[in-house]
Design a protein around this motif. Structure first.
Motif, PDB file in Angstrom:
ATOM      1  N   THR A  35       0.800  -0.924   0.057  1.00 15.75           N
ATOM      2  CA  THR A  35       0.345  -0.131   0.310  1.00 15.75           C
ATOM      3  C   THR A  35       0.429   1.103   0.028  1.00 15.75           C
ATOM      4  OG1 THR A  35      -1.892  -1.203   1.276  1.00 15.75           O
ATOM      5  CG2 THR A  35      -1.793   1.156   0.740  1.00 15.75           C
ATOM      6  N   GLU A  69      -1.805  -1.400  -4.327  1.00 15.15           N
ATOM      7  CA  GLU A  69      -3.508  -0.521  -3.756  1.00 15.15           C
ATOM      8  C   GLU A  69      -2.314   1.211  -2.986  1.00 15.15           C
ATOM      9  OE1 GLU A  69      -4.654  -3.297  -0.710  1.00 15.15           O
ATOM     10  OE2 GLU A  69      -4.755  -4.275  -1.907  1.00 15.15           O
ATOM     11  N   PRO A  70      -3.721   1.830  -3.345  1.00 14.87           N
ATOM     12  CA  PRO A  70      -4.455   1.908  -4.377  1.00 14.87           C
ATOM     13  C   PRO A  70      -3.427   1.503  -5.811  1.00 14.87           C
ATOM     14  CG  PRO A  70      -3.769   4.183  -3.729  1.00 14.87           C
ATOM     15  CD  PRO A  70      -3.430   3.411  -3.306  1.00 14.87           C
TER      16      PRO A  70
END
Length: 169
Positions: A35, A69-70
């Motif tokens: 992330t 992510e994203p």
């Protein structure tokens, strides 16, 4: 004058460190998708980061690029455990204007002293000689062979998309 220090370990420690890294990889399972936090950037800095991310290589130090992510994050990841590049990070809290940096293929990387001495710790070099600043999380598993190679492989893209940052001592 630029101080040039190898960010990896001295050559005589490589065999032991490689064995430890191999053991750690054998014991570790697959990791989750990295992330990348979004940064509050000016429109120009956001555009520079987006352009950089679009131009990053498919492989880094032999590791394949993977999802983050994203999906529209201002960064990228390679391998498992992952090298994770984040564009648009702030200047490190512990950075001093007299701090040394490591110049690798024309990019000045700041690495905290404790990370230079502890090869068992993840490293987080930050390219302070270019703006917006870019950080690369380098897992301890790659400290023996991959850190200098990865930073050198990133240099052309960084220099092609980012502006001048802080000078390196």
């Amino acid at each position: 004058m630029h101080l040039r220090r190898r960010l990896g370990p001295p050559a005589d420690r490589g065999v032991v460190a490689s064995g430890v890294a191999a053991l750690a990889l054998a014991l570790a399972g697959c990791s989750s998708t990295p992330t990348i936090d979004d940064a509050d950037l000016s429109p120009a800095d956001r555009a520079a980061c987006e352009s950089l991310v679009a131009d990053l290589p498919d492989t880094l130090a032999g590791a394949e690029r993977r999802d983050v992510e994203p999906d529209d994050a201002l960064g990228a990841a390679w391998g498992d455990p992952a090298y994770v590049l984040t564009c648009g990070v702030p200047e490190p809290d512990d950075y001093e204007p007299t701090a040394e940096c490591n110049v690798i293929d024309g990019v000045g990387w700041y690495v905290p002293d404790d990370q230079l001495t502890d090869q068992g710790e993840d490293a987080t070099p930050i390219a302070l000689s270019l703006e917006p600043y870019v950080e690369v999380l380098v897992p301890a598993d790659y400290r023996t062979e991959g850190i200098d190679r990865a930073l050198a492989e990133l240099a052309p893209a960084l220099k092609g998309h980012l502006g001048d940052g802080l000078p390196c001592l």
